[in-house]
Design a protein around this motif. Structure first.
Motif, PDB file in Angstrom:
ATOM      1  N   LYS A 181       0.808  -1.222   0.000  1.00 58.70           N
ATOM      2  CA  LYS A 181       0.000   0.000   0.000  1.00 58.70           C
ATOM      3  C   LYS A 181       0.837   1.265   0.000  1.00 58.70           C
ATOM      4  N   TYR A 182       2.153   1.128   0.249  1.00 57.40           N
ATOM      5  CA  TYR A 182       3.037   2.291   0.228  1.00 57.40           C
ATOM      6  C   TYR A 182       3.810   2.405  -1.085  1.00 57.40           C
ATOM      7  N   ARG A 183       3.354   1.680  -2.088  1.00 54.15           N
ATOM      8  CA  ARG A 183       4.017   1.675  -3.395  1.00 54.15           C
ATOM      9  C   ARG A 183       4.108   3.070  -4.002  1.00 54.15           C
ATOM     10  N   ASP A 184       3.104   3.921  -3.715  1.00 58.41           N
ATOM     11  CA  ASP A 184       3.076   5.252  -4.316  1.00 58.41           C
ATOM     12  C   ASP A 184       4.140   6.182  -3.746  1.00 58.41           C
ATOM     13  N   LYS A 185       4.846   5.738  -2.703  1.00 52.59           N
ATOM     14  CA  LYS A 185       5.940   6.556  -2.183  1.00 52.59           C
ATOM     15  C   LYS A 185       7.109   6.604  -3.166  1.00 52.59           C
ATOM     16  N   VAL A 186       7.180   5.609  -4.055  1.00 53.67           N
ATOM     17  CA  VAL A 186       8.173   5.633  -5.131  1.00 53.67           C
ATOM     18  C   VAL A 186       7.508   6.312  -6.324  1.00 53.67           C
ATOM     19  N   VAL A 187       7.899   7.540  -6.590  1.00 54.11           N
ATOM     20  CA  VAL A 187       7.231   8.371  -7.592  1.00 54.11           C
ATOM     21  C   VAL A 187       8.003   8.355  -8.909  1.00 54.11           C
ATOM     22  N   THR A 188       7.273   8.152 -10.010  1.00 52.52           N
ATOM     23  CA  THR A 188       7.874   8.189 -11.341  1.00 52.52           C
ATOM     24  C   THR A 188       7.960   9.629 -11.828  1.00 52.52           C
ATOM     25  N   LEU A 189       9.131  10.029 -12.317  1.00 56.19           N
ATOM     26  CA  LEU A 189       9.332  11.353 -12.900  1.00 56.19           C
ATOM     27  C   LEU A 189       9.515  11.160 -14.406  1.00 56.19           C
ATOM     28  N   ARG A 190       8.479  11.473 -15.149  1.00 55.23           N
ATOM     29  CA  ARG A 190       8.487  11.188 -16.588  1.00 55.23           C
ATOM     30  C   ARG A 190       9.695  11.819 -17.285  1.00 55.23           C
ATOM     31  N   GLY A 191      10.364  11.009 -18.082  1.00 58.02           N
ATOM     32  CA  GLY A 191      11.499  11.488 -18.837  1.00 58.02           C
ATOM     33  C   GLY A 191      12.767  11.622 -18.027  1.00 58.02           C
ATOM     34  N   LEU A 192      12.712  11.304 -16.721  1.00 57.17           N
ATOM     35  CA  LEU A 192      13.897  11.456 -15.893  1.00 57.17           C
ATOM     36  C   LEU A 192      14.221  10.181 -15.101  1.00 57.17           C
ATOM     37  N   GLY A 193      13.397   9.871 -14.117  1.00 55.32           N
ATOM     38  CA  GLY A 193      13.687   8.715 -13.268  1.00 55.32           C
ATOM     39  C   GLY A 193      12.682   8.587 -12.159  1.00 55.32           C
ATOM     40  N   TYR A 194      13.184   8.579 -10.921  1.00 59.73           N
ATOM     41  CA  TYR A 194      12.316   8.320  -9.774  1.00 59.73           C
ATOM     42  C   TYR A 194      12.749   9.137  -8.567  1.00 59.73           C
ATOM     43  N   LYS A 195      11.852   9.203  -7.582  1.00 58.10           N
ATOM     44  CA  LYS A 195      12.199   9.748  -6.276  1.00 58.10           C
ATOM     45  C   LYS A 195      11.340   9.081  -5.217  1.00 58.10           C
ATOM     46  N   LEU A 196      11.848   9.062  -4.000  1.00 58.28           N
ATOM     47  CA  LEU A 196      11.107   8.477  -2.879  1.00 58.28           C
ATOM     48  C   LEU A 196      10.556   9.603  -2.027  1.00 58.28           C
ATOM     49  N   GLU A 197       9.249   9.627  -1.826  1.00 52.80           N
ATOM     50  CA  GLU A 197       8.595  10.636  -0.995  1.00 52.80           C
ATOM     51  C   GLU A 197       8.216  10.024   0.335  1.00 52.80           C
ATOM     52  N   LEU A 198       8.795  10.515   1.421  1.00 50.46           N
ATOM     53  CA  LEU A 198       8.524   9.986   2.758  1.00 50.46           C
ATOM     54  C   LEU A 198       7.617  10.929   3.528  1.00 50.46           C
TER      55      LEU A 198
END
Length: 219
Positions: free
Chosen positions: A202-219
């Motif tokens: 359920k916390y999968r959305d904490k890993v955010v996709t940044l289109r055209g770039l990569g990812y970030k983790l939102e805590l």
């Protein structure tokens, strides 16, 4: 999203703090007395609780005592009582900060932000809602249940956690997590992110996709 609980028997004080909190894109719940505060604090996962001392039904200190039986949520006390004894008593009960009335809402939010920054990493653990990333023990828990991950999932999550809130390119992830000598492509990262999200439930959305770039983790 960061979630706060504001507890005060004065509606005006709750409203002002909540307004400033929402301005900073924090979700905010309110409680008018200690009994309501305990019920909400136990039922929900808050990042910070802002608690008045003098309230009907159950005072702030008593509410903190009850909350501490089940939760270790950071708590900021609000009080018109400025005596050193009261502050020491609060800290001994496990209060994280103490703000005396009258106060500036900006000061309260500054205290909240300071707690959030230093509270993300504690004793080698990163805690966000029900997600616990235990770097020292190399374990990840989702609502108290240990998540089973591959070694690369752990490494990927730990690197994202070390850089929480920052945008990380796929190339950077390949370099840091897989090493310079790894001849993979962007799909390698995307596949492992997909696996990692599945492990986080359920916390999968904490890993955010940044289109055209990569990812970030939102805590």
């Amino acid at each position: 999203m960061t979630k706060l609980l504001v507890v005060d028997d004065e509606e005006m004080i709750r409203s002002v703090i909540a307004e400033y909190a929402r301005f900073e894109n924090y979700e905010c719940d309110e409680a008018a007395d200690g009994m309501e505060a305990v019920a909400k604090a136990v039922e929900n996962n808050y990042d910070v609780i802002i608690m008045d001392v003098m309230m009907p039904r159950l005072d702030g200190f008593s509410a903190v005592k009850e909350i501490r039986k089940k939760k270790d949520t950071p708590i900021i006390m609000l009080s018109a009582r400025v005596e050193e004894y009261d502050k020491l008593f609060g800290f001994e009960m496990g209060v994280d900060d103490y703000v005396t009335k009258p106060f500036s809402p900006k000061e309260v939010m500054a205290r909240v932000n300071a707690i959030l920054k230093r509270g993300k990493i504690s004793k080698g653990k990163i805690v966000s809602d029900g997600l616990v990333i235990d770097k020292a023990g190399r374990n990840v828990y989702v609502d108290g249940v240990k998540a089973e991950m591959t070694p690369k999932e752990y490494e990927l999550l730990f690197f994202l956690a070390d850089n929480a809130g920052l945008a990380i390119s796929r190339e950077k992830l390949l370099t840091e997590v897989w090493g310079y000598d790894f001849y993979g492509d962007d799909r390698t990262v995307d596949t492992h992110v997909k696996m990692l999200r599945a492990s986080l439930g359920k916390y999968r959305d904490k890993v955010v996709t940044l289109r055209g770039l990569g990812y970030k983790l939102e805590l």
